[in-house]
Design a protein around this motif. Structure first.
Motif, short mmCIF file in Angstrom:
data_model
loop_
_atom_site.label_atom_id
_atom_site.label_comp_id
_atom_site.label_asym_id
_atom_site.label_seq_id
_atom_site.Cartn_x
_atom_site.Cartn_y
_atom_site.Cartn_z
N ASP A 49 2.27 -7.67 -6.34
CA ASP A 49 3.06 -6.52 -6.79
C ASP A 49 2.28 -5.78 -7.87
OD1 ASP A 49 4.89 -4.74 -7.80
OD2 ASP A 49 6.55 -6.16 -7.90
N ARG A 75 3.19 -2.59 -8.95
CA ARG A 75 4.00 -1.46 -9.41
C ARG A 75 3.86 -1.21 -10.91
NH1 ARG A 75 9.67 -3.08 -6.82
NH2 ARG A 75 8.77 -5.12 -7.35
N ASN A 76 3.58 -2.25 -11.66
CA ASN A 76 3.46 -2.10 -13.11
C ASN A 76 2.02 -1.95 -13.58
OD1 ASN A 76 6.28 -2.40 -13.47
ND2 ASN A 76 6.06 -4.62 -13.30
N VAL A 77 1.12 -1.69 -12.62
CA VAL A 77 -0.30 -1.57 -12.95
C VAL A 77 -0.71 -0.10 -12.91
CG1 VAL A 77 -2.63 -2.20 -12.26
CG2 VAL A 77 -0.79 -3.85 -12.04
N THR A 119 -1.38 3.84 -12.73
CA THR A 119 -0.91 4.84 -11.74
C THR A 119 -1.46 4.47 -10.37
OG1 THR A 119 -2.79 6.23 -12.33
CG2 THR A 119 -0.70 6.70 -13.41
N GLN A 164 1.35 -0.11 -3.93
CA GLN A 164 2.14 -0.77 -4.97
C GLN A 164 2.45 -2.23 -4.65
OE1 GLN A 164 5.52 1.73 -5.88
NE2 GLN A 164 4.26 3.14 -7.07
N GLU A 193 -7.45 -4.23 -13.43
CA GLU A 193 -6.30 -4.72 -14.18
C GLU A 193 -6.58 -6.08 -14.81
OE1 GLU A 193 -2.31 -5.09 -15.71
OE2 GLU A 193 -3.76 -3.49 -15.35
#
Length: 513
Positions: free
Chosen positions: A255, A257-259, A261, A267, A343
């Motif tokens: 997942d 989604r919090n990484v 843009t 995502q 990330e």
């Protein structure tokens, strides 16, 4: 002995033998079982145009579709099926179950089929999530139960053990093997699971497990996570393990989604060695080599992108159109891996993990002492020296002390990956016939004749990707004994500490009661 291929074959047979447009109906656990071995595009190629969950289906009639159910044989699923067969929405019903059906369940289904829409009922033994060729998980949500004495919560404890026995049984039914069974002497839960598995295989369903005998029987070894509480707590530096530790992997999906843009289509990404050639090649690479390999992949992609920009003729355009799906797939793959490595680099820098990891490795490999916090004290209570079987720190056995001294004198290639999980030592003992009967007793009168060629190690409390790497590297390097690793969940440090915390809360409340 390649589990994901076996499960993939089951699903393939289930779908290809039924012609025409289909709806695939799953439960919350078979969704995971299917998704790790089949992509959505592959399901579409098998004419699966809709996937639904058995407990949240629409009521819209679709008589033009054939319903293919793949469910665990639980009482809830049987009751859902009974209600749905009473008012059939589909033209045909093909029922497949991931494990052994009880006679009473078959009778309920037969009685419910008043409209005679059921075409077949079969058992396809895939009651486990085959995340890698030699690594499976049961994705048990109540994983902390392995630390709770059975007397505190008998129903949950029994449900926990029953699910494990079902999963192990399905693995051996898929492999078409009946093993001799050993367990970790210091673990009550490992003993209980070993005994109940033996009872199922040798008594209750002995006919089902009556496979052609091999020269040496396979081995099932049931062990307890508390025998090695160190491995799940360490910072990881190889690709798959590092992604799970820093971002998280569930059913081979990450997942994002919090990484930063990230585009919508990136995502949630799939990280599977069977579907991604770059990941397969780099799954066990350390972070430094991974960075170099990512750079090479980006450079190769840029060369292809440049060549696609030089479209000057109709032939060039035709070639580009023909290659576009592959080009787009490559673009998505490059983007996926660059995003994850970027990330992870950010997290490593932010948390000063290189410095932290050096200290961790020193504590784990050179006998340092853990800080005396309350949670750590509970961990010591749960997995202290009196609860463990193996020589976790390599300091009990004279040979291990000598090995550690030699390693210290020679130095190590990478200070961040000095640690070897206790599983490595256990595997070595098995392959050399040195696994002590007193520490790992056999169940019943079934003893090993010779060294086993096939071994399934099941870890009650969960496996780690570091241990999965140990198994994969052993299998790649050895033509003798082959190992499969399975467990209740796949741990990272966060999940391990969460389980410890949940167990601590229950232990406290039981004392208060």
């Amino acid at each position: 002995m390649v589990l994901n291929s076996l499960v993939r074959e089951y699903i393939g047979r289930m779908l290809q033998d039924i012609s025409g447009m289909k709806v695939l109906i799953l439960d919350s656990q078979t969704v995971s079982i299917v998704s790790v071995v089949y992509s959505q595009s592959e399901l579409l190629q098998k004419e699966v145009f809709l996937v639904e969950l058995v407990d949240s289906m629409s009521k819209e009639p679709m008589s033009h579709l054939k319903a293919v159910y793949f469910l665990r044989p639980t009482s809830d699923n049987i009751q859902n099926l009974r209600r749905q067969l009473a008012n059939p929405r589909f033209g045909e019903y093909h029922l497949f179950f991931s494990n052994i059906l009880k006679v009473t369940q078959i009778q309920i289904l037969a009685d419910s089929d008043e409209h005679e829409v059921v075409q077949q009922v079969q058992e396809f033994f895939a009651d486990f999530c085959a995340i890698d060729p030699y690594h499976f998980t049961l994705n048990l949500h109540i994983n902390h139960m392995y630390m709770i004495p059975a007397v505190i919560d008998p129903p949950s404890s029994q449900n926990f053990c029953d699910r494990i026995v079902d999963g192990i049984a399905a693995v051996f039914l898929a492999l078409k093997r009946r093993p001799v069974i050993r367990y970790q002497r210091t673990s009550d839960v490992a003993k209980k699971i070993a005994q109940e598995t033996a009872k199922l295989m040798y008594e209750q369903e002995s006919g089902l497990f009556d496979f052609r005998r091999t020269e040496t029987s396979p081995l099932l070894l049931v062990i307890d996570r508390r025998d090695d509480p160190v491995t799940p707590l360490l910072t990881q530096w190889t690709y798959q393990a590092m992604v799970h530790e820093l971002i998280g992997i569930l059913d081979n999906k990450v997942d994002l989604r919090n990484v930063g843009t990230v585009p919508k289509d990136q995502q949630e990404v799939v990280l599977s060695s069977e579907q991604d050639a770059f990941f397969k090649a780099n799954i066990y690479e350390n972070f430094g080599d991974l960075g170099l390999n990512i750079k090479q992949m980006v450079d190769d992609f840029q060369q292809i992108a440049k060549s696609n920009q030089n479209i000057q003729t109709i032939d060039d355009m035709a070639k580009f159109v023909n290659n576009y799906p592959e080009y787009r797939k490559m673009h998505g793959n490059v983007s996926k891996h660059v995003t994850m490595v970027t990330e992870m680099s950010r997290i490593v820098e932010e948390r000063k993990l290189m410095l932290v990891s050096q200290t961790e490795q020193d504590l784990a490999c050179n006998g340092g002492q853990a800080a005396a916090y309350e949670l750590v004290q509970f961990l010591l209570k749960q997995a202290g020296v009196d609860k463990r079987t193996g020589d976790l720190y390599g300091n009990r056995d004279l040979l291990n002390i000598a090995r550690n001294m030699a390693r210290g004198l020679k130095g190590v290639e990478n200070v961040y990956t000095q640690h070897q999980p206790l599983l490595f030592q256990s595997m070595e003992n098995i392959t050399k016939g040195r696994l002590r009967d007193i520490d790992y007793p056999f169940i019943g009168n079934h003893f090993q004749q010779g060294r086993p060629q096939e071994v399934v190690v099941f870890v009650v409390g969960g496996t780690t990707y570091e241990e999965a790497r140990t198994v994969a590297l052993h299998n790649a390097a050895n033509s003798g004994t082959r190992f499969i690793l399975g467990g209740t969940v796949v741990l990272n440090s966060q999940r391990f500490l969460k389980d410890l915390e949940e167990a601590q809360k229950i232990a406290r409340s039981s004392i208060l009661i």
